[in-house]
Structure formats: structure tokens, C-alpha cells
Design a protein around this motif. Structure first.
Motif, short mmCIF file in Angstrom:
data_model
loop_
_atom_site.label_atom_id
_atom_site.label_comp_id
_atom_site.label_asym_id
_atom_site.label_seq_id
_atom_site.Cartn_x
_atom_site.Cartn_y
_atom_site.Cartn_z
N ALA A 1 62.13 31.69 33.64
CA ALA A 1 62.69 32.68 34.59
C ALA A 1 64.10 32.48 34.81
CB ALA A 1 61.88 32.08 35.93
N GLY A 2 64.62 33.67 34.87
CA GLY A 2 66.06 33.64 35.21
C GLY A 2 66.82 33.22 33.77
N THR A 3 67.84 32.60 33.97
CA THR A 3 68.60 32.16 32.61
C THR A 3 67.86 31.40 31.72
OG1 THR A 3 70.82 31.88 34.21
CG2 THR A 3 70.60 30.67 32.28
N PRO A 4 66.95 30.31 32.04
CA PRO A 4 65.95 29.89 30.93
C PRO A 4 65.40 31.01 30.17
CG PRO A 4 66.10 28.61 33.21
CD PRO A 4 66.74 29.95 33.57
N GLY A 5 64.79 31.97 31.06
CA GLY A 5 64.10 32.97 30.35
C GLY A 5 64.72 33.80 29.30
N ARG A 6 65.91 33.76 29.76
CA ARG A 6 67.06 34.89 28.92
C ARG A 6 67.45 33.77 27.75
NH1 ARG A 6 69.04 35.70 34.27
NH2 ARG A 6 68.28 37.60 34.87
N LEU A 7 67.58 32.45 27.89
CA LEU A 7 67.84 31.65 26.67
C LEU A 7 66.67 31.61 25.67
CD1 LEU A 7 69.68 28.86 28.59
CD2 LEU A 7 70.88 30.67 27.14
N GLY A 8 65.46 31.74 26.19
CA GLY A 8 64.28 31.54 25.28
C GLY A 8 64.31 33.11 24.36
N ILE A 9 64.57 34.02 25.21
CA ILE A 9 64.34 35.47 24.47
C ILE A 9 65.50 35.43 23.39
CG2 ILE A 9 64.86 37.87 24.73
CD1 ILE A 9 63.45 37.86 27.47
N LEU A 10 66.83 35.07 23.95
CA LEU A 10 67.99 34.82 22.80
C LEU A 10 67.38 33.96 21.76
CD1 LEU A 10 70.94 35.30 22.15
CD2 LEU A 10 71.38 33.41 23.39
N ASP A 11 66.78 32.97 21.95
CA ASP A 11 66.58 32.09 20.75
C ASP A 11 65.47 32.76 19.89
OD1 ASP A 11 67.30 29.26 19.67
OD2 ASP A 11 65.17 29.22 19.61
N ALA A 12 64.51 33.19 20.44
CA ALA A 12 63.35 33.82 19.71
C ALA A 12 64.04 35.25 18.89
CB ALA A 12 62.30 34.43 20.76
N SER A 13 64.95 35.90 19.44
CA SER A 13 65.36 37.00 18.85
C SER A 13 66.14 36.92 17.51
CB SER A 13 66.05 37.83 19.85
OG SER A 13 67.37 37.30 20.46
N GLU A 14 66.70 35.44 17.47
CA GLU A 14 67.65 35.47 16.63
C GLU A 14 66.89 34.90 15.31
OE1 GLU A 14 70.68 35.89 16.08
OE2 GLU A 14 71.59 36.18 18.21
N THR B 1 73.64 25.46 29.32
CA THR B 1 74.18 24.98 28.11
C THR B 1 73.35 23.94 27.30
OG1 THR B 1 76.53 25.37 28.87
CG2 THR B 1 76.22 23.65 26.81
N ALA B 2 72.83 23.11 28.16
CA ALA B 2 71.79 21.96 27.60
C ALA B 2 70.60 22.44 26.95
CB ALA B 2 71.52 20.82 28.70
N GLN B 3 70.17 23.48 27.73
CA GLN B 3 68.76 24.25 27.28
C GLN B 3 69.11 24.96 25.98
OE1 GLN B 3 68.05 26.31 30.72
NE2 GLN B 3 67.56 24.91 32.15
N LYS B 4 70.27 25.67 25.93
CA LYS B 4 70.64 26.29 24.75
C LYS B 4 70.46 25.55 23.67
CE LYS B 4 71.94 30.10 22.37
NZ LYS B 4 72.05 29.17 20.92
N LEU B 5 71.36 24.20 23.70
CA LEU B 5 71.34 23.27 22.61
C LEU B 5 69.90 22.61 22.35
CD1 LEU B 5 74.35 21.03 23.83
CD2 LEU B 5 74.45 22.88 22.09
N VAL B 6 69.12 22.52 23.24
CA VAL B 6 67.77 22.02 22.84
C VAL B 6 66.92 22.95 22.30
CG1 VAL B 6 65.61 21.36 23.92
CG2 VAL B 6 67.59 20.39 24.91
N LEU B 7 67.22 24.40 22.77
CA LEU B 7 66.08 25.38 21.99
C LEU B 7 66.83 25.50 20.57
CD1 LEU B 7 65.92 27.87 24.90
CD2 LEU B 7 64.72 26.03 24.29
N ASN B 8 68.24 25.51 20.33
CA ASN B 8 68.89 25.63 19.09
C ASN B 8 68.28 24.47 18.03
OD1 ASN B 8 70.66 27.57 19.56
ND2 ASN B 8 72.35 26.02 19.90
N MET B 9 67.91 23.42 18.67
CA MET B 9 67.20 22.30 17.91
C MET B 9 65.70 22.68 17.56
SD MET B 9 68.67 18.78 19.27
CE MET B 9 70.44 17.97 19.48
N ILE B 10 65.27 22.99 18.48
CA ILE B 10 63.79 23.28 18.31
C ILE B 10 63.34 24.51 17.35
CG2 ILE B 10 61.67 24.40 19.37
CD1 ILE B 10 62.59 22.85 21.96
N SER B 11 64.18 25.37 17.34
CA SER B 11 63.84 26.56 16.53
C SER B 11 64.56 26.24 15.07
CB SER B 11 64.31 27.80 17.05
OG SER B 11 65.81 27.95 17.19
#
Length: 314
Positions: A86-99, A215-225
Motif C-alpha cells: 500500500a502507498g509507497t511500498p505498493g508503488r515500489l513493487g509496481i516499479l520493480d515489476a514494470s522494469e 530506500t531499503a525496500q527498493k534495494l531489497v526488491l532490486n536484489m529479489i528481482s
């Protein structure tokens, strides 16, 4: 007029008490006069705070690694990677998926981002939806989850009801579940198969978790994908060999990838790429093993990844 819950109600009091326990909600006393500081000093303070993030991510690497290994195994069996927040975390997930489609040539349905409130919430805050666990359950239900799917719930507080509902439903479907939070002993961490809790501490603006937590969530999602795609053979070494050349920049990047791996001149690399229909993997196989496009395609289908195809064709 919008009717808000009574701030003095027992439920609100309980929520206030719960927020008091979260490090991401702490107001740092040393910054109580922050608005009076010169701009340069505020910028320096933010920069100093941001240095805490990679250290916190490093502390969570064993849990990140374990989650990635399980996600990769699930995706090799045909599953999807689904981010939900939800909110920022949801947008970060969408960003990572869309890339993932342009970077790794994945089908858009393979890595998916869901956000509380739907597409409108990508650009406009729809804050009240995050309080509804049934909405998270409904969004998961719409995905027709199976045991090979992986669902990554993202919440800085680790308690967002929408994400809680989504993860609970995902578990009931047998999907692999991962929680990414920025508080320890989180509610979503208790639900998930893998709890990735990156403790970044208080934000420079109390509770503004789009900052260090984001920022931390973005770094973790970068690693996961990224690491999952490496495990799935979407790279050759550190070269993107499965990218989708959908614009001039990506076409040039594809040509450079062929040149780097094969060591051939631009003209030969470009010809091979054209003959391969723009596929970097096929172009490399064609150059390195002398195959035509059909032969290269068959070898790649048999081997599943470029390195294996090259090794099998020696």
C-alpha cells in the motif's frame, strides 16, 4: 463531510500505542528544530541518515538470500513473482515489476505489482484502503494463486492490514510468502515463510517511511528481482542477454552485449542480431557456434540458458 473515527476511541488508542512501538514512527528529539536549520545542514543530515540503509540491508542478507533461492525455485516450476503493498511500498513493487519485461524480456504477467486501491493509487494517495485486510485478500483472489507462485508483501511498519490480508490469503493457497518490513517482529513477518526485516531506524521526518524505509525496500526488491533473473538464466555473466530492444538505446545496448560476449566487430554483431530477430542470446550462439537462427533457437530451447547452450555445443 467525511466522518472520521473518534480519536479517543479504544481502537484509536490501541493504534497509537502500537505505533509507539515502531522504530519507523519515532520522532528524533535531536531534530525537533529541524525546520530552523539551513538547507545545507538538512541535506547533510539526510545524507548521513541514508548511510544507515545499506548497512541495515547487509544485516538482512541471509534472509534475503534464502527468500531469493526459494523464489527462483518456484519460478523455475512455472510460478510468478507478485509484489503487494500500500502507498509507497505498493508503488515500489509496481516499479520493480514494470522494469522486468524490458530488462529481462519477461512476459508482463510473470512479475506483477499490486497496490491497495488499484491503478489510481499509483499516482494518487488512497490511504484508507490500506486498512482493509479483505481488500488484500480480494486482490490476491483475483490473481488465481497456485503453489508455484511467490507473493512478496511490502510494508515499512510491517503491520499494514491490506498486506496482512494479502499474505494470509496467499498462504492459504499454498503460495510462497515473503515479508519485507522495516520493523522487527513484524505482523507480516510472522505470517510469511521468509521475514526480511531491514531495521533502518527513525526517519528524519518522523513516520515519513518513503525515506530510509523506502530506500531499503527498493534495494531489497532490486536484489529479489535481479538475482532471481540471474538464477533463471536471464544474464550471461553480468551482461543483459535477454533484454527487449524496444527503443534505440536498448537496441544499442543489445548490439554492445553481443560485441562484449563474442568480441566481434560492430558490423558482424549487428548482422547476427538482425538475423536473430533482435535476440541477443541467439545472436551470440550464432556467432560463437556457427548456427543459423533456427539451430540456435533449438539449442537454446534445449539448454534453457545461454551458458548451458554454449557449453553443450562445444
Amino acid at each position: 463531510m467525511l466522518s472520521l473515527p473518534d480519536p479517543g476511541s479504544d481502537a484509536r488508542a490501541a493504534l497509537r500505542a502500537e505505533l509507539e512501538t515502531l522504530t519507523t514512527e519515532v520522532a528524533t528529539d535531536a531534530l525537533r528544530d529541524l525546520d530552523t536549520y539551513p538547507t545545507a545542514e538538512i541535506a547533510a543530515i539526510m545524507n548521513e541518515h541514508d548511510r544507515d540503509v545499506p548497512v541495515a540491508v547487509a544485516a538482512a542478507l541471509p534472509r534475503i538470500t534464502a527468500a531469493i533461492d526459494d523464489i527462483s525455485a518456484s519460478m523455475r516450476r512455472g510460478g510468478r513473482l507478485i509484489y503487494v503493498g500500500a502507498g509507497t511500498p505498493g508503488r515500489l513493487g509496481i516499479l520493480d515489476a514494470s522494469e522486468c519485461p524490458p530488462t529481462f524480456n519477461t512476459d508482463p504477467s510473470l512479475v506483477v505489482g499490486l497496490i491497495a486501491g488499484g491503478d489510481i493509487a499509483i499516482r494518487t494517495a488512497v490511504e484508507e484502503v490500506e486498512d482493509d485486510p479483505h481488500a488484500g485478500e480480494a486482490d490476491m483472489n483475483s490473481m488465481d494463486l497456485g503453489p508455484n507462485d511467490s507473493v512478496v508483501g511490502i510494508s515499512a511498519s510491517g503491520r499494514t492490514p491490506y498486506v496482512v490480508g494479502a499474505l494470509q490469503y496467499a498462504r492459504s493457497c499454498g503460495a510462497l510468502t515473503v515479508a519485507v518490513a522495516c520493523n522487527s517482529d513484524s505482523a507480516i513477518g510472522k505470517i510469511a515463510d521468509h521475514a526480511i526485516e531491514v531495521i533502518v531506524g527513525p526517519e528524519i521526518i518522523a513516520g515519513s517511511t518513503r525515506l530510509k524505509a523506502g530506500t531499503a525496500q527498493k534495494l531489497v526488491l532490486n536484489m529479489i528481482s535481479t538475482i532471481t533473473m540471474i538464477r533463471l538464466g536471464k544474464t550471461y555473466g553480468n551482461i543483459m542477454v535477454d533484454l527487449r530492444a524496444t527503443n534505440s538505446k536498448l537496441r544499442a545496448r543489445a548490439e554492445r552485449a553481443v560485441m562484449r560476449v563474442t568480441g566481434r566487430a560492430p558490423a558482424e554483431s549487428t548482422r547476427a542480431l538482425d538475423a536473430a530477430g533482435g535476440s541477443v542470446k541467439l545472436a551470440i550462439l550464432m556467432i560463437e557456434r556457427g548456427f543459423d537462427a533456427q539451430e540456435a533457437s533449438e539449442k537454446l530451447a534445449e539448454a534453457m540458458d545461454l551458458r548451458s547452450a554454449l557449453d553443450a555445443s562445444r
